[in-house]
Every structure is written in C-alpha cells, then in structure tokens.
Design a protein around this motif. Structure first.
Motif, PDB file in Angstrom:
ATOM      1  N   ALA A  33      17.417  -9.953   1.388  1.00  0.00           N
ATOM      2  CA  ALA A  33      17.961  -8.932   1.589  1.00  0.00           C
ATOM      3  C   ALA A  33      16.663  -7.780   1.520  1.00  0.00           C
ATOM      4  N   GLU A  34      15.614  -7.951   0.868  1.00  0.00           N
ATOM      5  CA  GLU A  34      14.542  -6.922   0.802  1.00  0.00           C
ATOM      6  C   GLU A  34      13.789  -7.104   2.066  1.00  0.00           C
ATOM      7  N   ALA A  35      13.764  -7.924   3.076  1.00  0.00           N
ATOM      8  CA  ALA A  35      12.740  -7.990   4.106  1.00  0.00           C
ATOM      9  C   ALA A  35      13.105  -6.728   4.881  1.00  0.00           C
ATOM     10  N   PRO A  36      14.439  -6.434   5.192  1.00  0.00           N
ATOM     11  CA  PRO A  36      14.919  -5.396   6.015  1.00  0.00           C
ATOM     12  C   PRO A  36      14.761  -4.058   5.636  1.00  0.00           C
ATOM     13  N   ILE A  37      14.829  -3.712   4.195  1.00  0.00           N
ATOM     14  CA  ILE A  37      14.558  -2.653   3.597  1.00  0.00           C
ATOM     15  C   ILE A  37      12.973  -2.420   3.569  1.00  0.00           C
ATOM     16  N   ARG A  38      12.077  -2.986   3.365  1.00  0.00           N
ATOM     17  CA  ARG A  38      10.623  -2.966   3.532  1.00  0.00           C
ATOM     18  C   ARG A  38      10.574  -2.443   4.969  1.00  0.00           C
ATOM     19  N   ARG A  56      11.655   0.984   5.760  1.00  0.00           N
ATOM     20  CA  ARG A  56      10.743   1.990   5.000  1.00  0.00           C
ATOM     21  C   ARG A  56       9.455   2.244   5.984  1.00  0.00           C
ATOM     22  N   LEU A  57       8.813   1.107   6.258  1.00  0.00           N
ATOM     23  CA  LEU A  57       7.548   1.149   7.201  1.00  0.00           C
ATOM     24  C   LEU A  57       7.929   1.922   8.444  1.00  0.00           C
ATOM     25  N   ALA A  58       9.123   1.479   9.089  1.00  0.00           N
ATOM     26  CA  ALA A  58       9.380   2.185  10.178  1.00  0.00           C
ATOM     27  C   ALA A  58       9.558   3.813  10.212  1.00  0.00           C
ATOM     28  N   GLY A  59      10.014   4.092   9.073  1.00  0.00           N
ATOM     29  CA  GLY A  59      10.503   5.702   8.815  1.00  0.00           C
ATOM     30  C   GLY A  59       9.219   6.222   8.523  1.00  0.00           C
ATOM     31  N   LEU A  60       8.227   5.651   7.889  1.00  0.00           N
ATOM     32  CA  LEU A  60       6.958   6.174   7.537  1.00  0.00           C
ATOM     33  C   LEU A  60       6.023   6.196   8.741  1.00  0.00           C
ATOM     34  N   LEU A  61       6.107   5.330   9.812  1.00  0.00           N
ATOM     35  CA  LEU A  61       5.337   5.192  10.843  1.00  0.00           C
ATOM     36  C   LEU A  61       5.953   6.337  11.915  1.00  0.00           C
ATOM     37  N   SER A  62       7.198   6.206  11.825  1.00  0.00           N
ATOM     38  CA  SER A  62       7.813   7.528  12.783  1.00  0.00           C
ATOM     39  C   SER A  62       7.562   8.812  12.412  1.00  0.00           C
ATOM     40  N   LYS A  63       7.585   9.058  11.123  1.00  0.00           N
ATOM     41  CA  LYS A  63       6.942  10.577  10.642  1.00  0.00           C
ATOM     42  C   LYS A  63       5.575  10.865  10.907  1.00  0.00           C
ATOM     43  N   THR A  64       4.795   9.718  10.510  1.00  0.00           N
ATOM     44  CA  THR A  64       3.548   9.947  10.998  1.00  0.00           C
ATOM     45  C   THR A  64       3.121  10.441  12.053  1.00  0.00           C
ATOM     46  N   LEU A  65       3.655   9.446  13.210  1.00  0.00           N
ATOM     47  CA  LEU A  65       3.599   9.727  14.840  1.00  0.00           C
ATOM     48  C   LEU A  65       4.214  11.141  15.092  1.00  0.00           C
ATOM     49  N   SER A  66       5.267  11.451  14.530  1.00  0.00           N
ATOM     50  CA  SER A  66       5.805  12.826  15.010  1.00  0.00           C
ATOM     51  C   SER A  66       4.954  13.996  14.601  1.00  0.00           C
TER      52      SER A  66
END
Length: 81
Positions: free
Chosen positions: A6-11, A14-24
């Motif tokens: 269950a931890e793999a989708p959470i990580r 989080r990584l996708a969200g961080l990457l999205s914020k950085t790119l924006s």
C-alpha cells in the motif's frame, strides 16, 4: 510473483505532486515588479496608465490607478523615468 504494498502508490503520488509543483514554478515567469511599486502600463486596449502594483497572478499584474484596478501583462509594464 510480485506483490505490491500500500505504500508504493503513496510515495509515487507524493513524488508526482512534488514534480508537478516544481515544473509549474519553472514554467511561471518571474515578474520583476513588487507589490507597492510604481509602474507605467502601456496597452492598446487599456491605454497608458501610471499606478501602483496591487496584485500579481501568473503573468498578469493588477495596476491600481485612479481608484480602479487595471490588469496588464507584466511585459507591458515599465518603471517610470
């Protein structure tokens, strides 16, 4: 056989969200004018107005002049001479 936890989708989320914020943030232009700074806006639709920067949103800058707020693209503004 591979088992997913269950931890793999959470990580991944989080990584996708961080990457999205950085790119924006990287795509957003840095507006060189601070709130409260005096500028002159020149636009064929809004005309030329002198005023104070009141808001910044994306590439738009809200310029307070004569008691009203006019929105300009930051590239149409300059500092008064």
């Amino acid at each position: 056989m591979i088992q997913f936890t269950a931890e793999a989708p959470i990580r991944t989320g989080r990584l996708a969200g961080l990457l999205s914020k950085t790119l924006s943030r990287a795509r957003t232009a840095a507006i060189p004018y601070k709130i409260g700074e005096a500028v002159v806006g020149d636009d064929p639709f809004n005309g030329r107005r002198e005023g104070i920067v009141e808001s910044r949103n994306g590439t738009s800058v809200g310029l307070r002049s004569a008691g009203r707020v006019f929105y300009y693209d930051f590239r149409q503004l300059r500092r008064p001479e």
